[in-house]
Design an enzyme around this catalytic site. Sequence first.
Site, PDB file in Angstrom:
ATOM      1  N   LYS A   1     133.402   7.288  37.989  1.00 22.78           N
ATOM      2  CA  LYS A   1     132.284   7.125  38.916  1.00 22.78           C
ATOM      3  C   LYS A   1     132.870   7.149  40.322  1.00 22.78           C
ATOM      4  CE  LYS A   1     127.782   5.897  38.668  1.00 22.78           C
ATOM      5  NZ  LYS A   1     126.751   6.134  37.672  1.00 22.78           N
TER       6      LYS A   1
ATOM      7  N   GLY B   1     110.184   4.703  40.421  1.00 29.98           N
ATOM      8  CA  GLY B   1     111.416   5.486  40.567  1.00 29.98           C
ATOM      9  C   GLY B   1     111.409   6.701  39.665  1.00 29.98           C
TER      10      GLY B   1
END
Length: 357
Positions: free
Chosen positions: A80, A183
Site C-alpha cells: 500500500k 460513498g
Amino acid sequence: MSVLEHVSFDNHEKVLFATDETTGLKAVIGVHSTASGPACGGCRMWSYPNSDAALTDVLRLSQGMSYKNIMADLPIGGGKSVIMKPEGAFDRKALFEAFGRAVESLNGQYITAEDVGVSPDDMMAVRRSTEHVVGLPEGKAASGDPSPVTAEGVYRGIMVAAERGLGKRDLSGVKIAIQGAAGHVGTYLAGHLAKAGAELFVTDINQDGLEKLKAEYGATIVGLDEIYDQDVDVFAPCALGSIINPDTIDRIKAKVIAGAANNQLATREMGAEVLKRGIVYAPDYVINAGGIINVMGEIAGDFNPEWVKGKLDGLEATLGEILDQSNNEGRPSNIIADEIARQRIEEKRAAKLGKVA
Ligand code: NAD
C-alpha cells in the site's frame, strides 16, 4: 519516529520513503509481503498531521492487503502507499508523476492503484512514469471502478454473516444501518440490500447522496453519530476505520457487523469484545476483497467477469468457514482470519524460498 520498532511494523519486506522537492511529494510505500507475487494495493492521499501518522497508516494498510489478497487466493502480495496531501495549491499531475517514479524504483515489486483521495485520472499520471499501476480508466484490460464488485462481495458477506447471526440468509425485512452510505461502495451496497427487501438506515457527510437513497429506496436518514445507536440487525461500516472501539461498542445493537471499510476494529482486541456481546463480525479484509479481485483481472492482462464471479463465491465460502470456526471454538473471527492469513503467507514464503534454493 521509529520504523522497525513501530507498533504496526510486521516484518514488512520494504518501507520506502519517497520525496520530491519540486512537486512537494511526500509519500511512503509499504511492501508487506511478496511471498505470493508482487505486492499490490492502492495509493491513498490524505492530509496526515505528520509523517508518523502516514507511516502508521501505510504499515497497517499494507499488512491488511497481504491478508486480503491471500484470503482471496490471488497470486499477488500485499502493499500500500500513502501520499501526504500537500498544503495549499499543488500541481496534481506532476505530484502523481513523481509518485510514479517512486513506484518505478521498486522494479515491479509494488503495483499501485487508486484508494481514498485518489482518482483513475491520477493513476493515468502515475502511468506516465511506471507500468506498475492498475485501476486505469482506459486500456486493453482496464477493469474500471472496483466499487460495484466490492459492494457485491460485501452484500454476499452480509448474507453469510446473517445466516449465522440472525438465523437467516434472506434479508427481507432485516434492518441494516450503513455508515458512509453515499460513498462509492455504500451506494451500490444500498442498492443490493434494498433490492433484497432490507430496511435501510443511512448516514454520511454527503447529504445529497443520502437524499437520493431516501428517494430511491425509502432509506431513513440518521445523524453521523446516531448511526451507532440504531435499533438494527446489521451494522455495515462503509466509511472509516477504527469505528468499532470502546466508545461505540456498547451502543451497537446489531447482531451482525459486516461492511466495506478497512480496519473497522480499532485494535485486534476489539474482536473479543464484539464476540463477548454475541455479535457476528465479518472480518473486513475477507468481505471487502471484491475490488482487488476485480483489479486482479487487469494485472493479469485479461479481464474476465466469470472469473471474478467465481472468486466472489470463494469469498463467501471462506467467510463461512471462518465464522463457523469462530462459533465452534468460541474465539474471535478476526483472530481466526489473521491466523489463517498468516499461515497461508508462511506457506507461500516457504515454497518461494524452496524454489530459489
Ligand atoms: P468513498 O470515499 O467513496 O466513500 C466513503 C463515504 O463515507 C463518503 O461518502 C464519505 O462522505 C463518507 N464519510 C466520511 N466520513 C464519514 C463519517 N464520519 N460518517 C459517515 N460517513 C462518512 O470510499 P469508498 O470507495 O466507498 O470506500 C469506503 C470504504 O471501503 C473505505 O474505508 C475503503 O477503504 C473501503 N474499501 C473500498 C473499496 C472499493 O472498492 N472502493 C475496496 C475495499 C475497501
